[in-house]
Design an enzyme around this catalytic site. Structure first.
Site, short mmCIF file in Angstrom:
data_model
loop_
_atom_site.label_atom_id
_atom_site.label_comp_id
_atom_site.label_asym_id
_atom_site.label_seq_id
_atom_site.Cartn_x
_atom_site.Cartn_y
_atom_site.Cartn_z
N LYS A 164 0.83 -1.22 0.00
CA LYS A 164 0.00 0.00 0.00
C LYS A 164 0.86 1.26 0.00
O LYS A 164 0.60 2.19 -0.75
CB LYS A 164 -0.93 0.02 1.23
CG LYS A 164 -1.89 -1.15 1.31
CD LYS A 164 -2.87 -0.99 2.45
CE LYS A 164 -2.23 -0.96 3.83
NZ LYS A 164 -1.57 -2.22 4.24
N ARG B 242 -9.02 1.21 9.86
CA ARG B 242 -8.59 -0.16 10.14
C ARG B 242 -9.62 -0.90 10.98
O ARG B 242 -9.40 -2.08 11.28
CB ARG B 242 -7.27 -0.11 10.92
CG ARG B 242 -6.08 -0.64 10.13
CD ARG B 242 -4.90 -0.44 11.03
NE ARG B 242 -3.71 -1.15 10.68
CZ ARG B 242 -2.68 -0.60 10.03
NH1 ARG B 242 -2.74 0.60 9.55
NH2 ARG B 242 -1.58 -1.30 9.86
N ARG C 25 0.24 -8.83 13.59
CA ARG C 25 -0.41 -7.84 12.74
C ARG C 25 -1.38 -8.51 11.75
O ARG C 25 -2.43 -7.96 11.43
CB ARG C 25 0.66 -7.01 12.00
CG ARG C 25 1.34 -6.01 12.93
CD ARG C 25 2.67 -5.56 12.39
NE ARG C 25 2.54 -4.75 11.21
CZ ARG C 25 3.48 -4.69 10.26
NH1 ARG C 25 4.59 -5.40 10.36
NH2 ARG C 25 3.30 -3.92 9.22
N ARG D 117 11.82 -1.87 10.32
CA ARG D 117 10.82 -1.54 11.33
C ARG D 117 10.77 -2.59 12.42
O ARG D 117 10.84 -3.78 12.13
CB ARG D 117 9.44 -1.45 10.66
CG ARG D 117 9.21 -0.15 9.94
CD ARG D 117 7.95 -0.17 9.12
NE ARG D 117 6.75 -0.64 9.81
CZ ARG D 117 5.52 -0.56 9.29
NH1 ARG D 117 5.34 0.00 8.09
NH2 ARG D 117 4.49 -1.01 9.94
N ARG E 83 11.63 -5.85 3.79
CA ARG E 83 11.31 -4.42 3.77
C ARG E 83 12.27 -3.59 4.62
O ARG E 83 12.62 -3.98 5.72
CB ARG E 83 9.88 -4.19 4.26
CG ARG E 83 9.53 -2.71 4.35
CD ARG E 83 8.08 -2.48 4.31
NE ARG E 83 7.43 -2.77 5.58
CZ ARG E 83 6.12 -2.61 5.78
NH1 ARG E 83 5.35 -2.19 4.80
NH2 ARG E 83 5.60 -2.89 6.94
P1 AMP Z 1 1.29 0.57 9.19
O1 AMP Z 1 2.49 1.40 8.87
O2 AMP Z 1 0.05 1.03 8.46
O3 AMP Z 1 1.54 -0.91 9.05
O4 AMP Z 1 0.96 0.83 10.74
C1 AMP Z 1 1.89 0.49 11.75
C2 AMP Z 1 1.21 0.42 13.10
O5 AMP Z 1 0.64 1.71 13.43
C3 AMP Z 1 0.04 -0.54 13.21
O6 AMP Z 1 0.46 -1.88 13.45
C4 AMP Z 1 -0.72 0.05 14.39
O7 AMP Z 1 -0.08 -0.23 15.63
C5 AMP Z 1 -0.58 1.54 14.15
N1 AMP Z 1 -1.67 2.05 13.27
C6 AMP Z 1 -1.56 2.54 12.01
N2 AMP Z 1 -2.74 2.91 11.51
C7 AMP Z 1 -3.65 2.63 12.47
C8 AMP Z 1 -5.07 2.75 12.57
N3 AMP Z 1 -5.81 3.23 11.55
N4 AMP Z 1 -5.67 2.37 13.73
C9 AMP Z 1 -4.96 1.90 14.77
N5 AMP Z 1 -3.61 1.72 14.75
C10 AMP Z 1 -2.96 2.08 13.61
#
Ligand code: AMP
Length: 209
Positions: free
Chosen positions: A13, A88, A166, A155, A122
């Protein structure tokens, strides 16, 4: 155009969003990037969410919704946006519908095997958030971002135990959004398995841009 990018972690994404910014000229708004920037800056938000991100769980809806509402009110988001990683949960989707109108939801479709391969390779720029991959898209200089010179790192939540968590969280809390948006006639499915250039083509066809 107001777009939401939906899909499991590692579906690509963020990578696609960077390409779509050039195609559509609208900002890429990633809640994950906002949280990681807050952690790097040591702000109160960063202190609050660090252990949650490390564990692979979700930040609470109230905090996340407030953050996105504020971000979408900024000038650059008035001509459209790409929301990556938000909503989410169903409550987040309902909150979003109350303060903005989503035009299309792009569902990046990929099996778990593809996700694991992508996440294990990644690497991310600590400064600008650009994604690299150690097999498909290495930075030209080791650990240095090609675009801003920032540090490229792995990360914490791309470790195997956090990835498993996740994926579990995605299936339980986020995947129901596929049906939610399909029933509203907003969902566009994009096959996210091929290489980036092909996924960009699949995206352009689906969104007709
Ligand atoms: P991502 O970079 O989108 O994979 O997000 C990394 C982490 O940020 C996730 O595993 C959550 O802990 C937190 N996070 C990101 N977006 C959200 C969201 N919309 N709602 C809740 N937690 C989020």
């Amino acid at each position: 155009m107001n777009l939401v990018f939906l899909g499991p972690p590692g579906a690509g994404k963020g990578t696609l969003a960077a390409k779509a910014v050039d195609i559509l000229g609208i900002p890429h708004i990633s809640t994950g990037n906002i949280f990681r920037a807050a952690i790097a800056a040591g702000s109160p938000l960063g202190v609050k969410v660090k252990s949650i991100l490390d564990s692979g769980k979700l930040v609470d809806d109230e905090t996340t919704i407030g953050l996105v509402k504020e971000r979408l009110a900024q000038a650059d988001a008035q001509k459209g946006y790409i929301l990556d990683g938000f909503p989410r949960t169903i409550p987040q989707a309902e909150a979003l519908a109350a303060f903005s109108s989503v035009d299309k939801v792009v569902n990046f479709d990929i099996p778990d095997s593809g996700v694991l391969e992508r996440l294990s390779g990644r690497r991310v720029c600590r400064s600008c958030g650009h994604n690299f991959h150690m097999v498909y898209d290495r930075p030209k200089k080791e650990n240095i971002c090609d675009y801003c010179g920032g540090e490229v790192y792995t990360r914490d939540d791309d470790r195997e135990d956090a990835v498993r968590k996740r994926l579990e969280v995605y299936r339980a809390q986020t995947a129901p959004l596929i049906g939610y948006y399909r029933s509203k006639g907003l969902l566009l499915d994009v096959d996210a398995r091929p290489a980036v250039e092909q996924v960009v083509e699949n995206f352009r066809k689906a969104v007709q841009v």
